[in-house]
Design a protein around this motif. Sequence first.
Motif, mmCIF file in Angstrom:
data_model
loop_
_atom_site.group_PDB
_atom_site.id
_atom_site.type_symbol
_atom_site.label_atom_id
_atom_site.label_comp_id
_atom_site.label_asym_id
_atom_site.label_seq_id
_atom_site.Cartn_x
_atom_site.Cartn_y
_atom_site.Cartn_z
ATOM 1 N N ALA A 1 4.529 6.077 1.609
ATOM 2 C CA ALA A 1 3.622 5.030 1.145
ATOM 3 C C ALA A 1 2.419 5.029 2.070
ATOM 4 O O ALA A 1 2.583 4.999 3.293
ATOM 5 C CB ALA A 1 4.319 3.671 1.192
ATOM 6 N N SER B 105 0.701 -4.690 -3.310
ATOM 7 C CA SER B 105 1.042 -4.165 -4.636
ATOM 8 C C SER B 105 2.518 -3.808 -4.760
ATOM 9 O O SER B 105 3.000 -3.514 -5.848
ATOM 10 C CB SER B 105 0.176 -2.942 -4.941
ATOM 11 N N LYS C 107 4.325 -1.592 -2.376
ATOM 12 C CA LYS C 107 4.717 -0.298 -1.813
ATOM 13 C C LYS C 107 5.896 -0.441 -0.852
ATOM 14 O O LYS C 107 6.905 0.270 -0.959
ATOM 15 C CB LYS C 107 3.529 0.346 -1.067
ATOM 16 N N THR C 108 5.753 -1.372 0.083
ATOM 17 C CA THR C 108 6.822 -1.560 1.057
ATOM 18 C C THR C 108 8.098 -2.041 0.362
ATOM 19 O O THR C 108 9.213 -1.633 0.716
ATOM 20 C CB THR C 108 6.388 -2.562 2.144
ATOM 21 N N ASP D 144 6.577 4.687 5.709
ATOM 22 C CA ASP D 144 5.743 3.584 5.210
ATOM 23 C C ASP D 144 4.522 3.481 6.114
ATOM 24 O O ASP D 144 4.633 3.074 7.270
ATOM 25 C CB ASP D 144 6.554 2.286 5.223
ATOM 26 N N HIS E 263 -2.255 4.446 2.441
ATOM 27 C CA HIS E 263 -3.618 4.259 1.942
ATOM 28 C C HIS E 263 -4.466 5.473 2.296
ATOM 29 O O HIS E 263 -5.611 5.559 1.878
ATOM 30 C CB HIS E 263 -4.278 3.059 2.636
ATOM 31 N N ARG F 161 0.521 5.409 -8.187
ATOM 32 C CA ARG F 161 -0.312 4.277 -7.791
ATOM 33 C C ARG F 161 0.302 2.995 -8.339
ATOM 34 O O ARG F 161 0.571 2.869 -9.528
ATOM 35 C CB ARG F 161 -1.719 4.469 -8.340
ATOM 36 N N LEU F 162 0.536 2.049 -7.426
ATOM 37 C CA LEU F 162 1.108 0.757 -7.822
ATOM 38 C C LEU F 162 0.002 -0.277 -7.870
ATOM 39 O O LEU F 162 -0.921 -0.266 -7.059
ATOM 40 C CB LEU F 162 2.162 0.306 -6.802
ATOM 41 N N LEU G 287 3.044 7.129 -2.424
ATOM 42 C CA LEU G 287 2.930 5.815 -3.074
ATOM 43 C C LEU G 287 1.658 5.202 -2.545
ATOM 44 O O LEU G 287 1.455 5.138 -1.330
ATOM 45 C CB LEU G 287 4.094 4.909 -2.683
ATOM 46 N N THR G 288 0.783 4.744 -3.445
ATOM 47 C CA THR G 288 -0.417 4.087 -2.956
ATOM 48 C C THR G 288 -0.689 2.863 -3.799
ATOM 49 O O THR G 288 0.110 2.507 -4.680
ATOM 50 C CB THR G 288 -1.608 5.060 -2.933
#
Lengths: 431, 224
Positions: free
Chosen positions: B198, B42, B44-45, B166, B200, B213-214, B36-37
Motif C-alpha cells: 500500500a 480510502s 488501504k490500511t 504499508d 502513495h 486504486r481504492l 494498493l493506492t
Amino acid sequence: MFRLVVADLRRNALGALAIVLIVAFAAALGVAVTLQERALRLGSARAATAFPLVVGAAGSETQLMLSAVFLQPAPLGLVPGRVLSSLAADPRVAWAAPVGFGDFVEDYPIVGTTQALVDGLGGLRDGRAFARLDEAVAGAAVALRPGDRFHPLHGQASTGGHMHGETTYEVVGRLAPTGTPWDRAVLVPVEAVWRTHGLEAHEDEAHEGEQHEGEQHEGEQHTDEAHASGAPGAAQAPDPQAAIDPARVTAAGAPGVPAIVVKPRSIADAYKLRQEWRTDTTLALFPAEVLTRLYATLGDARRVLSAVAIGAQALVAAAILLVILLHVGQRRRQIGALRAFGAPRPAVFAVVWMEGFALLGLGLLAGVGLGYGAARLIAARLEAQSGVALPVLFTRDDLTPLLVLAGATAVLAAVPALLAYRQSPAAALRG
Amino acid sequence: MPALAVEALEVRFPGLATPALAIAHLTVESGARLGLTGPSGSGKTTLVNLVTGLERAGRGRLAWDGTDIARLSEGRRDRWRAANVGLVMQDFHLFDGLSARDNVLLPLRLSRLSLPAGAGAEADRLLARVGIERRDQKVETLSRGQKQRVAVARALIARPGILVADEPTASLDAEAGATVASLLLELATEAKATLIVASHDPRLLERLDRVVRLEAGRIRETGG
Ligand SMILES: Nc1ncnc2c1ncn2[C@@H]1O[C@H](COP(=O)(O)OP(=O)(O)OP(=O)(O)O)[C@@H](O)[C@H]1O
Ligand SMILES: [Mg+2]
C-alpha cells in the motif's frame, strides 16, 4: 524473550528503579514493623525471665516489674527488711537479693544489691565483686573500667541530677554480658546506698527515684532524721571504707528496699512463694507473666501498627499498578507490534508478566533486606539505650506471608500482562 | 506462493455510515506484485490489516490458497500470520534496546523456545542482503533508511510466502525510499513471495505488476 525483557527494562531503567525502590520501601516498612515488634517482645521477655520472682511493696505490678527488670526509675514503696531476711532464710529460695535504686553515674543506674545478684546475673567477666562499701561492679555495657572512680549522682546526668559529692566508688569488677538492661547498671553494695541516702533503719518509707530533681538534698535530710530518730536495729552510718557485711543486709531490722529479686529452687516453689508474699503490704510477681499481660494489653496497638503498615503497602500496590498500566499503555504499539510480526499471544503475556514480576519481585526482595537492615539498626540503637538485647530474626511463620506476598505480586503482574494480551495488534500498529 | 481470493468483503466501523471497505471481488495470483493506492482514508490500511489477518472481516470471504482467514480464531490467525506473512510498516516498529540482528530474530525467538537451526545464519544473510553491516548496532541508533531495511530483513526471517508493506517508503527521503522499494521487489522475487504494497509513492507503484486504486473503501480502477 529474556533479552527482550532485559532490553525493555534497561530502556526504562530510571522508571524501573523507581518502582523497585517504592516497592522495596513499602515492603521494608512491613518487614521492619514485624521484626522490630518481635525483637522487642523476645528481648524484653528474655530480660524478664532473668528474674523468676520479684517481691516488692504493695503497689503497681507493672511498675515493680519495669523497675526491677528494666531498671526504670520510679518511686516505689519499700519492703521492710524482715521480708528479705525471711526470704534469705527460706529453704525454697536458691538466692534472694535486694535491689535498691535512685542514683546514677552519668546515665547508668546505680543499683544497690548483694553478692547473690552478682552471681545470679551470670558472674563477672573480669575483676572481682565488691568487698567494701566504696566498691562497685560495672555492667558489661557501662563505660567504666576497673580502677575508675565516680561519685553517684542523684538523678540522671542528662536530666540534671545533683551530685552526692561525699560518696566515691571505685570500680573493681565487670559483669559478663547478660543482654538485659542490667548490662547498663553499676552494682554497689546495698548498704552503701542506704548510707548515701541515710536509710539506716527507715521502714515503709517511699524511696523516691529520680523524682528528686530540683528538690534540695533529700538524702541529707534523711540522714539527719536517721541520726536523730536513732531507730531500733539501726547501726551508725558505717565508715565508707568499711567491709561489707552480708549478715547485716539480711538482718530482720535492716532498712527496707524497693524490690527483692528471688530465685526459687523449683517452679512449684516459685508459685508457693508468690502466693505467700502476696499480702496486704507486699507484692510478689513473675516478671515474665506481668510482661505478657502488658503485651496483651498493647495487642491492639500492635494490630493498629501492622494495619497501618498493610494499608501503606496496599496504597503502594495500587500506585504501582497504576504506574505499570500507564507504562504498558505507552508500550501498546510496541507490544501489539510484536504480535503483528509473529509473536504468539502467550509470549506477549509472558514478556509483560515477567517484566512486572521482575520489578515487583526485586522490590520485594530488596524490601525484605532493607526491612531487616532497618530493624537491626533500630534494635542496635535501642539496645545501646536500654541494654535489652533485641534479637532481630525471621521465623518460619514469616514464610507464609512472604509466599502470599509473592503470589500477590504474580497476580498483580498479570494485570498489565492480560491487558497486553488483549491488545489488538491492528490498533497497536495504528498507534 | 499463496494466491488471494476476496469475495463480498465488507468492513464497517462504528460511527461511519458507509462501510470503510467494500470489495465485491479481488484476486491476486500467486507470486504477483500488487500495489494498493488511493487517497488518505480510502481504506488501504484496513485492507492490509484484513489480508494479514490482523483484523477480522465483518462480512465476506478472504482466502489465501483456500484458507479463509476471516473464519480463523484470533490465535490461529496469529499462527497463520507468523508462518505465512512478512510485514513492513511505515514506522518500522523495531524494538529499541535490541541490536539489528536481535530485532530480525525476535519473531522467531518469541514464537518458539529455541531458535530453529540456521536462523542465525539466515538473519546474517538477510542483514547483509539489505546492506546492514553492523549487525550488533542498537536499532535506536540506526538511520531511518537503515531501520526500514532491518524491518525488511525481519519480515523475511520466517521465509513467508506473502510479503505485505504499508507505506514502506512514506517516512523516508527519496533515495532511502528508492533503496527500500528495490529491496522489497527484489527480495519478494528471490523468496518467490506474493507482494502487496500500500503506497502513495508513484515511483514505487510504477515498478509493481498491478495497482489497485481504492476510493472511499471501494475499488475504482485497476491498472499496471
Ligand atoms: N478502528 C477504527 N474505528 C473507526 N474508524 C476506523 C477504524 N479504523 C479505520 N477507520 C476509518 O476507516 C477509514 C479507512 O482508514 P484506513 O486507515 O484504512 O485509510 P488509509 O487508506 O490507510 O489512509 P492513509 O493513506 O491515511 O493511511 C478511515 O475513514 C478511518 O477513519
Ligand atoms: Mg494507511
